[in-house]
Enzyme design. Structure first.
Site, mmCIF file in Angstrom:
data_model
loop_
_atom_site.group_PDB
_atom_site.id
_atom_site.type_symbol
_atom_site.label_atom_id
_atom_site.label_comp_id
_atom_site.label_asym_id
_atom_site.label_seq_id
_atom_site.Cartn_x
_atom_site.Cartn_y
_atom_site.Cartn_z
ATOM 1 N N ASN A 111 0.855 -1.191 0.000
ATOM 2 C CA ASN A 111 0.000 0.000 0.000
ATOM 3 C C ASN A 111 0.897 1.250 0.000
ATOM 4 O O ASN A 111 1.719 1.422 0.904
ATOM 5 C CB ASN A 111 -0.897 -0.053 1.250
ATOM 6 C CG ASN A 111 -1.809 1.151 1.366
ATOM 7 O OD1 ASN A 111 -1.394 2.286 1.124
ATOM 8 N ND2 ASN A 111 -3.051 0.932 1.746
ATOM 9 N N HIS A 144 1.043 6.268 1.881
ATOM 10 C CA HIS A 144 1.782 7.244 2.686
ATOM 11 C C HIS A 144 2.973 7.855 1.961
ATOM 12 O O HIS A 144 3.588 8.796 2.466
ATOM 13 C CB HIS A 144 2.115 6.652 4.055
ATOM 14 C CG HIS A 144 0.844 6.376 4.803
ATOM 15 N ND1 HIS A 144 -0.058 7.374 5.102
ATOM 16 C CD2 HIS A 144 0.270 5.219 5.201
ATOM 17 C CE1 HIS A 144 -1.121 6.849 5.694
ATOM 18 N NE2 HIS A 144 -0.946 5.543 5.769
ATOM 19 N N HIS A 167 -5.616 3.681 -1.433
ATOM 20 C CA HIS A 167 -6.918 4.048 -0.874
ATOM 21 C C HIS A 167 -7.238 5.478 -1.302
ATOM 22 O O HIS A 167 -6.553 6.409 -0.890
ATOM 23 C CB HIS A 167 -6.836 3.936 0.658
ATOM 24 C CG HIS A 167 -8.129 4.209 1.362
ATOM 25 N ND1 HIS A 167 -8.260 4.058 2.723
ATOM 26 C CD2 HIS A 167 -9.352 4.608 0.929
ATOM 27 C CE1 HIS A 167 -9.500 4.352 3.085
ATOM 28 N NE2 HIS A 167 -10.178 4.702 2.008
ATOM 29 N N ARG A 184 -9.385 8.293 -0.637
ATOM 30 C CA ARG A 184 -10.329 8.713 0.407
ATOM 31 C C ARG A 184 -11.171 9.873 -0.086
ATOM 32 O O ARG A 184 -10.737 10.640 -0.947
ATOM 33 C CB ARG A 184 -9.567 9.126 1.671
ATOM 34 C CG ARG A 184 -8.859 7.981 2.359
ATOM 35 C CD ARG A 184 -8.277 8.440 3.688
ATOM 36 N NE ARG A 184 -9.285 8.488 4.722
ATOM 37 C CZ ARG A 184 -9.422 7.587 5.692
ATOM 38 N NH1 ARG A 184 -8.595 6.572 5.788
ATOM 39 N NH2 ARG A 184 -10.364 7.709 6.585
ATOM 40 N N ARG A 191 -6.828 12.932 1.219
ATOM 41 C CA ARG A 191 -5.702 13.348 2.081
ATOM 42 C C ARG A 191 -4.365 12.768 1.608
ATOM 43 O O ARG A 191 -3.322 13.290 1.944
ATOM 44 C CB ARG A 191 -5.959 12.993 3.541
ATOM 45 C CG ARG A 191 -5.918 11.512 3.818
ATOM 46 C CD ARG A 191 -6.074 11.207 5.286
ATOM 47 N NE ARG A 191 -7.442 11.449 5.745
ATOM 48 C CZ ARG A 191 -7.931 10.907 6.862
ATOM 49 N NH1 ARG A 191 -7.165 10.153 7.620
ATOM 50 N NH2 ARG A 191 -9.174 11.133 7.225
ATOM 51 N N GLU A 245 -8.740 0.640 -2.721
ATOM 52 C CA GLU A 245 -9.539 0.689 -1.493
ATOM 53 C C GLU A 245 -10.425 1.912 -1.566
ATOM 54 O O GLU A 245 -9.950 3.004 -1.915
ATOM 55 C CB GLU A 245 -8.635 0.816 -0.265
ATOM 56 C CG GLU A 245 -7.893 -0.441 0.080
ATOM 57 C CD GLU A 245 -6.991 -0.217 1.281
ATOM 58 O OE1 GLU A 245 -7.024 0.867 1.890
ATOM 59 O OE2 GLU A 245 -6.232 -1.129 1.592
ATOM 60 N N THR A 295 -8.168 3.635 8.727
ATOM 61 C CA THR A 295 -9.391 2.837 8.765
ATOM 62 C C THR A 295 -9.455 2.102 10.101
ATOM 63 O O THR A 295 -8.666 1.199 10.358
ATOM 64 C CB THR A 295 -9.398 1.836 7.583
ATOM 65 O OG1 THR A 295 -9.005 2.535 6.408
ATOM 66 C CG2 THR A 295 -10.772 1.241 7.374
ATOM 67 N N GLU A 343 -11.133 -9.253 3.353
ATOM 68 C CA GLU A 343 -9.835 -8.891 3.930
ATOM 69 C C GLU A 343 -10.056 -8.764 5.429
ATOM 70 O O GLU A 343 -10.844 -7.923 5.884
ATOM 71 C CB GLU A 343 -9.310 -7.583 3.335
ATOM 72 C CG GLU A 343 -7.972 -7.198 3.964
ATOM 73 C CD GLU A 343 -7.126 -6.298 3.105
ATOM 74 O OE1 GLU A 343 -7.219 -6.380 1.856
ATOM 75 O OE2 GLU A 343 -6.368 -5.505 3.689
ATOM 76 N N HIS A 380 -3.568 -4.616 7.929
ATOM 77 C CA HIS A 380 -3.685 -3.411 8.771
ATOM 78 C C HIS A 380 -2.753 -3.516 9.967
ATOM 79 O O HIS A 380 -2.905 -4.400 10.804
ATOM 80 C CB HIS A 380 -5.110 -3.127 9.259
ATOM 81 C CG HIS A 380 -5.295 -1.653 9.543
ATOM 82 N ND1 HIS A 380 -4.851 -1.060 10.690
ATOM 83 C CD2 HIS A 380 -5.806 -0.659 8.786
ATOM 84 C CE1 HIS A 380 -5.101 0.235 10.638
ATOM 85 N NE2 HIS A 380 -5.689 0.510 9.487
HETATM 86 N N1 PXP Z 1 -5.930 -3.147 4.291
HETATM 87 C C1 PXP Z 1 -6.868 -2.170 4.341
HETATM 88 C C2 PXP Z 1 -8.258 -2.494 3.910
HETATM 89 C C3 PXP Z 1 -6.535 -0.865 4.774
HETATM 90 O O1 PXP Z 1 -7.482 0.087 4.818
HETATM 91 C C4 PXP Z 1 -5.195 -0.584 5.110
HETATM 92 C C5 PXP Z 1 -4.808 0.799 5.497
HETATM 93 O O2 PXP Z 1 -5.029 1.665 4.438
HETATM 94 C C6 PXP Z 1 -4.256 -1.626 5.007
HETATM 95 C C7 PXP Z 1 -4.645 -2.908 4.617
HETATM 96 C C8 PXP Z 1 -2.802 -1.418 5.292
HETATM 97 O O3 PXP Z 1 -2.644 -1.036 6.628
HETATM 98 P P1 PXP Z 1 -1.238 -0.482 7.090
HETATM 99 O O4 PXP Z 1 -1.007 0.786 6.324
HETATM 100 O O5 PXP Z 1 -1.429 -0.275 8.551
HETATM 101 O O6 PXP Z 1 -0.217 -1.525 6.761
#
Ligand code: PXP
Length: 265
Positions: free
Chosen positions: A16, A19, A52, A54, A58, A79, A110, A160, A203
């Protein structure tokens, strides 16, 4: 054959890159570029890229999604919240999969799984429209039986499982709580697979928390973001992704985690 271990299916790593966009947006402009990070993650072993979009934009922007979709060489997992706006965007770009997540403006990330048990007509419609467009639908849910059963009834392809509660217990050194959460994840993964759902998890996962989840045979994909991008500051994104890949493969093969080996060596 008695005594023959069954090898679990290969487990994909979805990186992901939200960030990277968070850092870019702190100053505006184009640097650092999430697409460049996505290419680097793929070169280092990522099997897919997750982003993601949003409602408040952001981090990831609409333009990022367009570029990721047109230039990526690996599947894009978008996402998004189950809103009309996001549905239109998904139908325009047709990512490999859409992971439907709950979204509140005031949350930092999330915070919990999607409410799939209250029979929301909007959710039913969004799932139906995505599936009709050939997009695989994933629901981000808490690892509990009611959510799993409801996800199967809603016609999701994938669930998930939210690993946030497990990671919180593990990172606060709560051994009993961690064991309980692993048990919850273990039963949930089994139940979801039995219900015919593909099982993903994610997550809050880190180098120290990934192994017990990677080890679950039904879990065929992990989505990991914040920790990898944070680690990239110290050792580079490529090295962080490669190390995560090794830890997942070791756990999957039933190998002892590296930390344990170092302690006993
Ligand atoms: N899976 C989903 C559905 C999420 O919303 C997120 C966070 O955006 C993640 C995985 C990844 O989480 P993390 O950034 O904490 O590794």
């Amino acid at each position: 054959m008695p005594g023959t271990a069954v090898k679990p299916p290969f487990q994909r790593l979805g990186v992901n890159i939200d960030h990277v966009a968070t850092i870019r947006n702190a100053r505006g402009g184009r640097h650092p570029d999430p697409l460049r990070a996505a290419h680097l993650a793929v070169e280092a072993g990522a099997d897919g890229i997750t982003a993601h979009l949003r409602e408040d934009r952001r981090h990831i922007s609409d333009h990022d999604i367009a570029r990721l979709k047109s230039e990526l060489t690996r599947p894009l997992n978008l996402e998004m919240a189950a809103t009309e706006e996001m549905l239109d965007i998904a139908l325009r770009h047709v990512p490999n999969a859409c992971c439907l997540v709950p979204e509140r403006r005031e949350e930092r990330t999330t915070e919990g799984g999607l409410n799939v048990t209250d029979g929301s007509e909007q959710l039913v419609r969004v799932i139906g429209d995505l599936k009709s467009a050939g997009i695989r639908v994933s629901l981000f849910i808490e690892p509990d039986p009611r959510s799993i059963e409801a996800s199967a009834r809603l016609g999701a392809d994938i669930v998930e499982l939210h690993t946030g509660a497990y990671c919180e217990k593990a990172l606060s050194d709560d051994a009993a709580g961690t064991a309980r959460e692993i048990e919850r994840m273990t039963s949930a993964a089994r139940l979801a697979a039995e219900a015919g759902l593909e099982v993903h998890a994610g997550h809050g996962l880190t180098f120290n928390t990934v192994a017990p989840i990677a080890r679950l045979p039904e879990v065929v994909e992990l989505n990991i973001g914040h920790f990898l991008i944070g680690e990239a500051i110290f050792g580079g994104l490529s090295s962080a992704v490669k190390r995560m890949r090794v830890l997942m493969d070791e756990a999957r093969a039933g190998a002892r985690p590296e930390r344990e080996r170092m302690r006993t060596a």
